[in-house]
Design a protein around this motif. Structure first.
Motif, PDB file in Angstrom:
ATOM      1  N   THR A   1     100.020  -0.019  76.337  1.00  0.00           N
ATOM      2  CA  THR A   1      98.988  -0.642  75.505  1.00  0.00           C
ATOM      3  C   THR A   1      98.383  -1.854  76.206  1.00  0.00           C
ATOM      4  O   THR A   1      97.170  -2.082  76.134  1.00  0.00           O
TER       5      THR A   1
ATOM      6  N   VAL B   1      95.812  -0.635  78.528  1.00  0.00           N
ATOM      7  CA  VAL B   1      94.609  -0.268  77.774  1.00  0.00           C
ATOM      8  C   VAL B   1      93.820  -1.523  77.387  1.00  0.00           C
ATOM      9  O   VAL B   1      92.594  -1.564  77.488  1.00  0.00           O
TER      10      VAL B   1
ATOM     11  N   GLN C   1      96.367   1.686  68.926  1.00  0.00           N
ATOM     12  CA  GLN C   1      97.626   2.295  68.503  1.00  0.00           C
ATOM     13  C   GLN C   1      97.781   2.057  67.002  1.00  0.00           C
ATOM     14  O   GLN C   1      97.411   1.004  66.493  1.00  0.00           O
TER      15      GLN C   1
ATOM     16  N   ASP D   1      95.012   5.390  72.390  1.00  0.00           N
ATOM     17  CA  ASP D   1      96.368   4.844  72.441  1.00  0.00           C
ATOM     18  C   ASP D   1      97.239   5.522  71.381  1.00  0.00           C
ATOM     19  O   ASP D   1      97.094   5.253  70.197  1.00  0.00           O
TER      20      ASP D   1
END
Ligand SMILES: Nc1ncnc2c1ncn2[C@@H]1O[C@H](COP(=O)(O)OP(=O)(O)O)[C@@H](O)[C@H]1O
Ligand SMILES: [Mg+2]
Lengths: 238, 345
Positions: A44, A47, A86, A162
């Motif tokens: 993450t 990202v 996410q 994600d």
């Protein structure tokens, strides 16, 4: 032809923790890249570095040959980098329509164009029947679709997903995969972050494996399974 | 269905829907000529001006959820600008209203830029400090020498030079009525603009910031620009309120910087009315402030205590959007009545 995205030795620290450690990744146009690794391996964070939510402590991010390391998130969206977060992340008190349209409107100054783009994105994600609903009345799958529509509506060249399969049933996962495949077939580039290899094995052409912030593998999924370090990291997890 | 979003209601239907509201506004505007006492005309004028502050607060804080406690700073800065432009440059208040509002909006803009960059409570904390600092400056040496100190700065009020030429009996009514109509006109224009903006794409962008700023930023919205434009527009409204009030009610004193005077009533109206709905806070503004004046006759000085107790009850019960809810119910009831009337015809 130049690469679409280049992460050049990017590093991100949180205090003493090195969440992403000198990671270099290159992504070509039209690729479907898997980014995997155990929990806390830095997926993450990477990202976030690509989408501009975080700035790297070291290294550079290049998009279409241009250094975008200093650009803000919304500027990167305008250049063609979209992401979904996410978990479930939507505006809870705005109807589906506005959840999608606001992004279109911020990239396309022309209101008509933004509106037609929004309708296109809602059609692609099969949300036309839910345009006036609030996210609270939607299933997790539909919420994912809202997020996907929001990511697609800005005409991206690269989409970062994600953990898009978390919380979805196997049938719903295949539907998401179906949509991603179709868009990828039309030339859209994807980076799909997943905790587990399983879903990605069959759909991505290449995987990058992170562990404790470092890149430990970059290659074909079939080779990843046979790679010693990847197996060690994933022992009991795959 | 998706059609609902894109279908435009016909003009006739729109007007028919607006009729009840227009009727209420028309009656309200007719009050001074129907013999309302001077005292109550003045009260309504003040309530109209407060509506600008309420709208300002609702437009920015009600949508972005960045609580702007600096409203008294903006209101006070334009009020003092009126007074100072008059005192040192000899500009009559009639001509100073718009420049003063602009000066205050620019000042607010300049001071709050750094805090708009940061997410979270920093903005509210900074905004809380500014009015306090300014109130201190105005009343202490050496600034008090130039800013009037405790007694404030006095000057001839709006239209006074014209009113002086009128017979004494007409003079007061002329001033009261003209102030009322000016404040009402500005309030109506401000309301329409705020409503349009709050429910435009830009308004929804402000709401998206209030609901998830990081998501807004990461999905393409230039959140800093949206906050900057929204904040400046909102500040301009508060600034107009300060300038109008100062122009009509000299002297200007440090009281304008005290949140209990220039922030708490509007904040109450926004919470009670329903944040970001514009309609709710506007109705709540008039309801609460007019009630407050009625209470003076009934309770005298006790009203402030009652009012504060009411505030505490409000905070405890959290009737978020209570007035907006009532408004929707009333509107539905009225519109079914009206459509029945039309069907019968
Ligand atoms: N904002 C943050 N502040 C401090 N630590 C963070 C932050 N974000 C992530 N981390 C830490 O960085 C590491 C990598 O996190 P993350 O990138 O979220 O991993 P993954 O997505 O692979 O599960 C974890 O140890 C996490 O606790
Ligand atoms: Mg993660």
């Amino acid at each position: 032809m130049g690469k679409l995205l280049i992460c050049d030795n990017v590093t991100k620290r949180f205090g003493g923790l090195v969440a992403v450690n000198r990671v270099s990744v290159e992504v070509s146009r039209g690729e479907l890249l898997g980014l995997i690794g155990p929990n806390g391996s830095g997926k993450t964070t990477l990202v976030n570095l690509i989408s501009g939510v975080l700035a790297p402590d070291e290294g550079r991010v290049l998009f279409e040959g241009r250094d975008i390391t200093k650009l803000k998130p919304h500027e990167r969206v305008a250049l063609g980098i979209s992401r979904i977060f996410q978990g479930m992340r939507v505006y809870p008190y705005l109807p589906v329509y506005y959840n999608v349209e606001l992004s279109a409107r911020s990239v396309f100054k022309d209101a008509k164009l933004a509106r037609s783009k929004t309708i296109w994105a809602l059609t692609t994600t099969k949300l036309l029947a839910e345009t006036l609903e609030l996210p609270a009345n939607l299933t997790p799958y539909k919420i994912k679709m809202v997020e996907l529509a929001r990511a697609l509506v800005t005409n991206p060249k690269l989409v970062l997903l994600d953990e898009p399969f978390a919380g979805l049933s196997p049938e719903e996962v295949s539907e998401v995969i179906e949509i991603v495949r179709k868009l990828n077939g039309n030339g859209l580039t994807f980076i799909i972050v997943e905790h587990k290899l399983r879903y990605l094995m069959k759909i991505v052409g290449r995987v990058v494996v992170l562990n404790e912030g470092r890149k430990i593998f970059d290659g074909a999924p079939s080779e990843a399974v046979n790679n010693e370090e990847v197996s060690r990291v994933y022992f009991g997890v795959v | 269905m998706s059609k609902l979003v894109f279908a435009k209601p016909s003009k006739i239907k729109k007007v028919r829907k607006l009729l009840p509201s227009l009727a209420v506004v028309a009656i309200y505007l007719a009050l001074p000529i129907m013999g309302l006492s001077g005292f109550w005309i003045d009260v309504l004028t003040r309530v109209n001006i407060f509506l600008l502050i309420t709208l300002s607060l609702d437009l920015y804080s009600g949508t972005t959820l960045y609580l702007n406690l600096g409203v008294p700073f903006t209101v006070g800065a334009s009020a003092y600008a009126i007074a100072l432009l008059n005192r040192y440059l000899g500009i009559p208040v009639e001509y100073a209203i718009l420049p003063s509002a602009a000066i205050s909006a620019v000042l607010s803009f300049a001071i709050f830029i750094p805090s708009l960059r940061v997410r979270g409570a920093y903005f509210s904390i900074l905004s809380l400090l500014l009015p306090i600092i300014l109130a201190g400056l105005v009343t202490s040496q050496p600034f008090s020498l130039y800013l009037g100190g405790e007694g404030g700065i006095s000057y001839p009020p709006l239209f006074f030079s014209y009113a002086r030429t009128l017979p004494a009996r007409e003079r007061l009514f002329f001033l009261s009525a003209s102030y009322f109509y000016i404040s009402a006109a500005v309030a109506i224009v401000a309301y329409v603009i705020c409503y349009k903006v709050a429910y435009s794409d830009f308004g929804f962008m402000m709401r998206s910031i209030g609901q998830d700023e990081l998501l807004a930023e990461a999905s393409g919205i230039d959140t800093f620009r949206v906050k900057l434009v929204g904040f400046t527009a909102s500040s301009f409204l508060s600034a107009v309120a300060g300038a109008l009030y100062a122009a009509m009610r000299p002297p200007v004193t440090a009281d304008v910087f005290i949140p209990a005077n220039t922030l708490v009533p509007s904040l109450t109206a926004v919470i009670l009315g329903g944040m970001g709905t514009v309609v709710g806070p506007a109705i709540a503004n008039h309801l609460t402030l007019i009630t407050y004046e009625v209470l003076w006759g009934v309770l005298g000085r006790w009203r402030i205590i009652l009012y504060m107790c009411l505030l505490i009850v409000l905070v405890l019960l959290r009737p978020q959007g209570f007035v907006f809810y009532l408004y929707l119910r009333l509107k539905r009831a009225v519109s079914t009545k009206i459509s029945r009337l039309f069907e019968g015809a």
